[in-house]
Design an enzyme around this catalytic site. Structure first.
Site, PDB file in Angstrom:
ATOM      1  N   LYS A  40       0.916  -1.286   0.063  1.00 51.31           N
ATOM      2  CA  LYS A  40       0.005  -0.150   0.026  1.00 51.31           C
ATOM      3  C   LYS A  40       1.076   1.437  -0.004  1.00 51.31           C
ATOM      4  O   LYS A  40       2.037   1.096   0.257  1.00 51.31           O
ATOM      5  CB  LYS A  40      -1.160   0.105   1.084  1.00 51.31           C
ATOM      6  CG  LYS A  40      -0.174   0.184   2.580  1.00 51.31           C
ATOM      7  CD  LYS A  40      -1.114  -0.469   3.756  1.00 51.31           C
ATOM      8  CE  LYS A  40      -0.342  -0.452   5.127  1.00 51.31           C
ATOM      9  NZ  LYS A  40      -1.415  -0.915   6.031  1.00 51.31           N
ATOM     10  N   ARG A 142     -10.845  -0.086  14.524  1.00 48.42           N
ATOM     11  CA  ARG A 142     -10.865   0.650  13.407  1.00 48.42           C
ATOM     12  C   ARG A 142     -11.849   0.322  12.451  1.00 48.42           C
ATOM     13  O   ARG A 142     -12.908   1.038  12.312  1.00 48.42           O
ATOM     14  CB  ARG A 142      -9.480   0.475  12.652  1.00 48.42           C
ATOM     15  CG  ARG A 142      -9.183   1.432  11.349  1.00 48.42           C
ATOM     16  CD  ARG A 142      -7.627   1.424  11.102  1.00 48.42           C
ATOM     17  NE  ARG A 142      -7.181   0.045  10.986  1.00 48.42           N
ATOM     18  CZ  ARG A 142      -5.866   0.079  10.301  1.00 48.42           C
ATOM     19  NH1 ARG A 142      -5.124   0.884  10.452  1.00 48.42           N
ATOM     20  NH2 ARG A 142      -5.443  -1.239  10.090  1.00 48.42           N
ATOM     21  N   HIS A 172      -6.530  -7.479  12.847  1.00 50.95           N
ATOM     22  CA  HIS A 172      -5.216  -6.611  12.899  1.00 50.95           C
ATOM     23  C   HIS A 172      -4.871  -6.399  14.283  1.00 50.95           C
ATOM     24  O   HIS A 172      -5.840  -5.828  15.233  1.00 50.95           O
ATOM     25  CB  HIS A 172      -5.542  -5.440  12.160  1.00 50.95           C
ATOM     26  CG  HIS A 172      -4.241  -4.551  11.887  1.00 50.95           C
ATOM     27  ND1 HIS A 172      -3.250  -5.251  11.301  1.00 50.95           N
ATOM     28  CD2 HIS A 172      -4.161  -3.027  11.996  1.00 50.95           C
ATOM     29  CE1 HIS A 172      -2.323  -4.179  11.091  1.00 50.95           C
ATOM     30  NE2 HIS A 172      -2.794  -3.230  11.572  1.00 50.95           N
ATOM     31  N   ARG A 226       0.487 -10.860   6.457  1.00 48.50           N
ATOM     32  CA  ARG A 226       0.630  -9.614   5.820  1.00 48.50           C
ATOM     33  C   ARG A 226       1.904  -8.678   6.363  1.00 48.50           C
ATOM     34  O   ARG A 226       1.973  -8.208   7.197  1.00 48.50           O
ATOM     35  CB  ARG A 226      -0.767  -8.664   6.226  1.00 48.50           C
ATOM     36  CG  ARG A 226      -1.945  -9.426   5.931  1.00 48.50           C
ATOM     37  CD  ARG A 226      -3.099  -8.641   6.226  1.00 48.50           C
ATOM     38  NE  ARG A 226      -3.145  -7.899   7.563  1.00 48.50           N
ATOM     39  CZ  ARG A 226      -3.919  -8.357   8.628  1.00 48.50           C
ATOM     40  NH1 ARG A 226      -4.351  -9.435   8.506  1.00 48.50           N
ATOM     41  NH2 ARG A 226      -3.767  -7.730   9.718  1.00 48.50           N
ATOM     42  N   TYR A 271      15.052  31.520   4.528  1.00 49.59           N
ATOM     43  CA  TYR A 271      13.816  32.453   4.820  1.00 49.59           C
ATOM     44  C   TYR A 271      13.937  32.704   6.410  1.00 49.59           C
ATOM     45  O   TYR A 271      14.123  31.904   7.130  1.00 49.59           O
ATOM     46  CB  TYR A 271      12.778  31.750   4.499  1.00 49.59           C
ATOM     47  CG  TYR A 271      12.420  31.459   3.068  1.00 49.59           C
ATOM     48  CD1 TYR A 271      12.264  32.614   2.389  1.00 49.59           C
ATOM     49  CD2 TYR A 271      12.435  30.225   2.253  1.00 49.59           C
ATOM     50  CE1 TYR A 271      11.796  32.658   0.984  1.00 49.59           C
ATOM     51  CE2 TYR A 271      11.992  30.119   1.082  1.00 49.59           C
ATOM     52  CZ  TYR A 271      12.027  31.282   0.229  1.00 49.59           C
ATOM     53  OH  TYR A 271      11.486  31.419  -1.008  1.00 49.59           O
ATOM     54  N   CYS A 317      13.682  25.012   2.883  1.00 51.98           N
ATOM     55  CA  CYS A 317      12.814  25.709   1.569  1.00 51.98           C
ATOM     56  C   CYS A 317      12.181  24.572   1.010  1.00 51.98           C
ATOM     57  O   CYS A 317      12.014  23.346   1.161  1.00 51.98           O
ATOM     58  CB  CYS A 317      13.848  26.416   0.504  1.00 51.98           C
ATOM     59  SG  CYS A 317      15.143  27.550   1.608  1.00 51.98           S
ATOM     60  N   ASP A 319      12.269  23.677  -2.186  1.00 56.70           N
ATOM     61  CA  ASP A 319      13.008  22.657  -2.822  1.00 56.70           C
ATOM     62  C   ASP A 319      14.569  22.771  -2.712  1.00 56.70           C
ATOM     63  O   ASP A 319      15.277  21.833  -3.441  1.00 56.70           O
ATOM     64  CB  ASP A 319      13.135  23.663  -4.484  1.00 56.70           C
ATOM     65  CG  ASP A 319      11.887  23.954  -4.703  1.00 56.70           C
ATOM     66  OD1 ASP A 319      10.845  23.120  -4.707  1.00 56.70           O
ATOM     67  OD2 ASP A 319      11.419  25.484  -4.869  1.00 56.70           O
TER      68      ASP A 319
HETATM   69  C1  LIG Z   1      -0.599  -1.940   6.731  1.00 58.75           C
HETATM   70  C2  LIG Z   1      -1.414  -2.996   7.317  1.00 58.75           C
HETATM   71  C3  LIG Z   1      -0.443  -4.256   7.771  1.00 58.75           C
HETATM   72  C4  LIG Z   1       0.871  -4.409   7.316  1.00 58.75           C
HETATM   73  O1  LIG Z   1       1.728  -3.788   8.585  1.00 58.75           O
HETATM   74  P1  LIG Z   1       3.188  -3.763   8.911  1.00 58.75           P
HETATM   75  O2  LIG Z   1       3.511  -3.277  10.090  1.00 58.75           O
HETATM   76  O3  LIG Z   1       3.904  -2.721   7.787  1.00 58.75           O
HETATM   77  O4  LIG Z   1       3.866  -5.027   8.363  1.00 58.75           O
HETATM   78  C5  LIG Z   1      -1.085  -5.150   7.708  1.00 58.75           C
HETATM   79  N1  LIG Z   1      -2.288  -5.333   7.977  1.00 58.75           N
HETATM   80  C6  LIG Z   1      -3.106  -4.387   7.858  1.00 58.75           C
HETATM   81  C7  LIG Z   1      -4.743  -4.467   7.972  1.00 58.75           C
HETATM   82  C8  LIG Z   1      -2.348  -3.045   7.427  1.00 58.75           C
HETATM   83  O5  LIG Z   1      -3.298  -1.916   7.449  1.00 58.75           O
END
Ligand SMILES: *Cc1c(COP(=O)(O)O)cnc(C)c1O
Length: 376
Positions: A40, A142, A172, A226, A271, A317, A319
């Site tokens: 992602k 969430r 998660h 994941r 600046y 700045c 850039d």
């Molecule tokens: C981003 C995400 C992950 C990956 O997490 P890491 O800490 O980068 O391994 C896994 N599961 C869900 C639902 C996420 O949003």
């Protein structure tokens, strides 16, 4: 924003590092557990498509992304493995989900009802059922169903629909990267409770982010992980927990001195003239700024020039930025913002520490203007 190739500022992405990180993880996975690479946010700033190809070559068998558009990008690039969209896709986009053969997340009953309506209307033009992963919220707060009964009900709804396939069940963890494991266990217990309450399970059951895979590998529920931040070579916990195996950072951020000058004492730099030279000083200008994601708060941080730490003086700045040099350097001398330089190193975590954030944010905010250059 246009990618700026005609400038010495670049993010160098080391494919071998990512490959090594994934291989190390795949090797230690229990029998039958698969690794989906999380790409992602453009692969956490490392480039989603390039990262996906490396992940495949290292043993990943699928991908996770956050949004529908990120999934489509992978399909358009020729990725044919399973792709799971982790956040909620509005039912009105379901024809795209079918066209691109994606797996999506369901988090509420209302979504299922709405999705079924949309699918009923689509039926004449399409035949493929959509693949659904049920998200259980076991303590992240969430998205997801809160109870085993709600999960059961959702599963029954999906299985009763000819337009849906129940492909996955997941949760998660909120604290997998912390020393204190009590909350992790509370979530794991809840998830295991849900698993036990179901008469049968879908193809994929998954709960592990990188931190869970690294530090709870013996007890993580599911048959898929994941894997995100670990693949990019960054310790999910920052400093808190020791790496299970050496994670190799995949990204370097480099530039060059584009002007070097000696200023007399009492001259202003940047600046707002927030810096006055206290004495005669060598000042170097580096072509990177907040529009590149190198934000103004980086003032006061030090960059590496020929193995020497050189402080960013004055305001960053849009850039460009200025650094104080210990002595004259040639224009064109390499400047390292993240990575190794002549025996010294600046890590993504160092930048995060300076900003009071986490390295995840540092690599994600590096803007599109900075070209990603891939090396073996
Ligand atoms: C981003 C995400 C992950 C990956 O997490 P890491 O800490 O980068 O391994 C896994 N599961 C869900 C639902 C996420 O949003």
């Amino acid at each position: 924003m246009v990618v700026t190739y005609h400038r010495p500022t670049r993010a160098i992405i080391h494919r071998k590092a990512m490959k090594e990180n994934i291989k190390n993880e795949v090797e230690r996975l229990p029998e039958g557990v698969e690794l989906f690479a999380v790409v992602k946010a453009d692969g956490y700033g490392h480039g989603a498509v390039a990262t996906a190809h490396v992940a495949l070559s290292a043993g990943a068998t699928g991908f996770c992304v956050a949004t529908l558009d990120e999934a489509i990008e992978l399909r358009e690039a020729g990725i044919t493995e399973p792709i799971l969209v982790l956040s909620v896709v509005f039912p009105s986009y379901l024809s795209l989900v079918i066209d691109y053969d994606l797996s999506i997340t369901v988090a509420t009953k209302d979504w299922l009802i709405e999705a079924q309506k949309v699918l009923n209307d689509l039926e004449e033009t399409t035949t493929a059922p959509i693949k659904i992963h049920i998200k259980a919220d076991t303590g992240m707060g969430r998205i997801g169903f809160l109870t085993a009964d709600e999960v059961k009900e959702a599963a029954a709804f999906i299985e009763a629909s000819p337009d849906m396939i129940w492909e996955g069940l997941f949760t998660h963890f909120a604290t997998a990267d912390e020393q204190d494991t009590s909350y992790w266990h509370k979530q794991a217990d809840r998830f295991n409770g849900i698993i036990q309450a179901l008469a049968h399970l879908p193809r994929y059951v998954h709960s592990s982010n990188s931190a869970t895979a690294l530090w709870h590998d013996k007890e993580m529920p599911g048959n898929m992980i994941r894997y995100g931040i670990g693949m990019y070579g960054l310790n999910p916990s920052g400093h808190e927990l020791p790496e299970t195996y050496p994670l190799i950072p995949a990204m370097e951020l480099v530039s060059e001195l584009i002007q070097v000058k000696e200023l007399p004492s009492g001259e202003g730099v940047g600046y707002g003239k927030t810096y006055d030279t206290p004495e005669r000083e060598w000042i170097g200008t580096v072509p990177i700024g907040y529009a590149d994601g190198w934000v103004r708060k980086m003032q006061g941080f030090s960059l590496l020039v020929d193995g020497e730490f050189c402080e960013i003086i004055g305001r960053v700045c849009m850039d460009q930025l200025m650094i104080r040099l210990p002595h004259e350097f040639k224009v064109g001398t390499k400047v390292t913002l993240i990575g190794r330089n002549n025996g010294q190193e600046i890590t993504m975590q160092d930048v995060a520490n300076h900003l009071g954030t986490i390295h995840y944010e540092v690599c994600c905010i590096l803007s599109e203007r900075v070209p990603r250059i891939y090396q073996e």
